[in-house]
Enzyme design. Structure first.
Site, PDB file in Angstrom:
ATOM      1  CD  GLN A  23       5.719  -2.689  -2.991  1.00  0.00           C
ATOM      2  OE1 GLN A  23       5.049  -1.732  -2.640  1.00  0.00           O
ATOM      3  NE2 GLN A  23       6.913  -2.933  -2.501  1.00  0.00           N
ATOM      4  CB  CYS A  24       0.228  -8.115  -2.818  1.00  0.00           C
ATOM      5  SG  CYS A  24      -1.385  -8.909  -2.672  1.00  0.00           S
ATOM      6  CB  SER A  25      -2.674  -5.692   1.630  1.00  0.00           C
ATOM      7  OG  SER A  25      -3.792  -5.921   0.803  1.00  0.00           O
TER       8      SER A  25
END
Length: 112
Positions: free
Chosen positions: A8-10
């Protein structure tokens, strides 16, 4: 190569993409679902040459509400990281006994 990854982390996704662009298929550890053991976390910290507090995401709500401004020993911070893996800075990339926090993603070039 291994990446401790949050899908979920860019920033974590950028690092994973950069690894793949360099022709490497890494072992991906979704550390939120498969939290490292205490021994593994100690090993990662040793490779990073950091203390537990150094890898804490200090802007996270859990940190701000429960731990901000409080003093704990390294052992206690380890236990906190194991209890709340979302506080572990990401992504951590490991290769041949060396590790980096790939923020920015280009930091992982140190391992390539």
């Amino acid at each position: 190569m291994k990446i401790y990854h949050n899908f979920q982390c860019s920033k974590s996704n950028c690092a994973l993409e950069l690894i793949k662009e360099n022709g490497i298929t890494p072992q991906i550890v979704d550390y939120l679902k498969n939290t490292p053991s205490k021994e593994e976390l100690i090993m990662l910290l040793s490779m990073l040459n950091m203390k537990p507090f150094d890898i804490i995401r200090k802007n996270e709500v859990i940190f701000q509400k429960n731990y901000f401004g409080k003093i704990f020993t390294d052992e206690q911070w380890l236990d906190i990281l194991l209890l709340h893996p979302e506080l572990i800075e990401r992504p951590i990339v490991v290769k041949n006994g060396k590790a980096v926090i790939a923020r920015p993603a280009e930091r992982l070039l140190e391992l390539l």
